[in-house]
Design an enzyme around this catalytic site. Structure first.
Site, PDB file in Angstrom:
ATOM      1  N   TYR A 128       0.830  -1.216   0.000  1.00 29.73           N
ATOM      2  CA  TYR A 128       0.000   0.000   0.000  1.00 29.73           C
ATOM      3  C   TYR A 128       0.864   1.267   0.000  1.00 29.73           C
ATOM      4  O   TYR A 128       0.345   2.373  -0.147  1.00 29.73           O
ATOM      5  CB  TYR A 128      -1.028   0.021   1.143  1.00 29.73           C
TER       6      TYR A 128
ATOM      7  N   LYS B 200       6.330   4.289   4.638  1.00 33.38           N
ATOM      8  CA  LYS B 200       6.892   3.114   3.956  1.00 33.38           C
ATOM      9  C   LYS B 200       7.408   3.486   2.561  1.00 33.38           C
ATOM     10  O   LYS B 200       8.404   2.930   2.095  1.00 33.38           O
ATOM     11  CB  LYS B 200       5.869   1.982   3.923  1.00 33.38           C
TER      12      LYS B 200
END
Ligand code: COA
Length: 271
Positions: free
Chosen positions: A145, A160
């Site tokens: 994601y 991330k």
């Protein structure tokens, strides 16, 4: 006490629970001695009790990866205990699903601090130990994601995505020191933590499964297998890579319902 000569050492942050523990277990099966770090002493104790029967030595180091002084002490402890470090797995994460307009600045800082700052601090302070090996490896655990977007994950996805950029930058910078740097990007995986935080009901789980071409959640062991590959000899020419382990979810997203609507009906893989 120092490690037996020839026995490699891996640090897994967040290694007491969930995906981190599965990674630590996989590396133990591959002959690594372990260090595991977590904020929670309980997670460390419980994790170590599950890992030691696999034949590895396990050093438990309570650490908040957001605090550089604690991270520096973590690597000092590894040097004292083992005298070497061959593999760093930056797995520690914090996550919760929240609408971005309701996310507090402190909530943003908590998640970005653990995921992005923590990965930088650990890599930075691991560097002297890893460089000494001549051949060493870092694997960062991110998430698909990070580039797919997902409702309620802006803070975690941004962190991330930053780790993916860091992975590539360090891969280029540290190749000359024999340090490969890669990332594994899990798709939906069920653990105690994700069941509680991300997919808490059967309805949500069924919805998630419909978005995955392989038709199911992944297991922590399947993520661990990818890490074992990336740190191993068979990946010796791979650096700066992000390996999605997501059952095809990011490729199939948006397309899967169309496939179900094609003449011939649904032919999903069995669950
Ligand atoms: N929704 C919205 N905000 C939340 C939240 C939620 N579910 N959980 C925490 N926050 C906010 C808090 O309200 C706080 O902000 P505030 O001071 O403005 O109120 C901020 O995040 C920090 O929370 P706190 O609990 O004090 O921080 P912490 O450092 O102890 O916890 C977290 C860090 C928030 C990331 C926590 O979720 C955590 O420890 N997670 C570790 C386990 C994990 O997430 N694993 C991943 C499994 S998918």
């Amino acid at each position: 006490m120092t490690a037996e000569p020839g026995r490699p050492v891996a640090l897994v942050t967040g290694g007491g629970t969930g995906i981190g523990r599965a990674i630590a277990g996989g590396l133990a099966a591959d002959g690594f001695d372990l260090a595991i770090a977590s904020r929670s002493a309980t997670h460390l104790t419980e994790g170590a009790a599950r890992l030691r029967p696999l034949g590895a030595r396990v050093l438990e180091v309570p650490t908040d990866v957001r605090r550089p002084e604690e991270v520096e002490a973590l690597f000092a402890a590894i040097r004292r205990e083992y005298g070497r470090l061959d593999v760093l797995v930056n797995n520690a994460a914090g996550n919760f699903v929240v609408r971005t307009e309701q996310l507090s600045p402190n909530g943003w800082r908590a998640v970005v601090g653990i995921v992005l700052d923590g990965t930088f601090f650990c890599s930075r302070y691991a560097f002297p130990l890893l460089r000494e090996r001549g051949s060493a490896s870092i694997v960062n655990v991110v998430a698909s994601y990070a580039w797919m977007a997902g409702p309620g994950t802006a803070h975690s996805a941004a962190a991330k995505a930053g780790v993916i950029a860091l992975t590539r930058a360090l891969a280029v910078e540290w190749a000359r020191h024999g340090i490969r740097v890669n990332a594994v990007a899990p798709g939906p995986v069920r653990t105690e933590g994700t069941d509680e935080r991300l997919w808490a009901s059967e309805a949500v789980r069924a919805t998630v499964e419909r978005t995955v071409p392989l038709g199911r959640f992944g297991t922590p062991e399947e993520i661990a297998d990818a890490v074992r590959f990336l740190v191993g000899r068979r990946a010796s020419y791979i650096t700066g890579e992000v390996l999605a382990v997501d059952g095809g979810q990011w490729l199939g997203r948006g397309v899967m319902p169309l496939l179900d609507g094609l003449a011939g009906g649904s032919d999903r893989p069995p669950r």
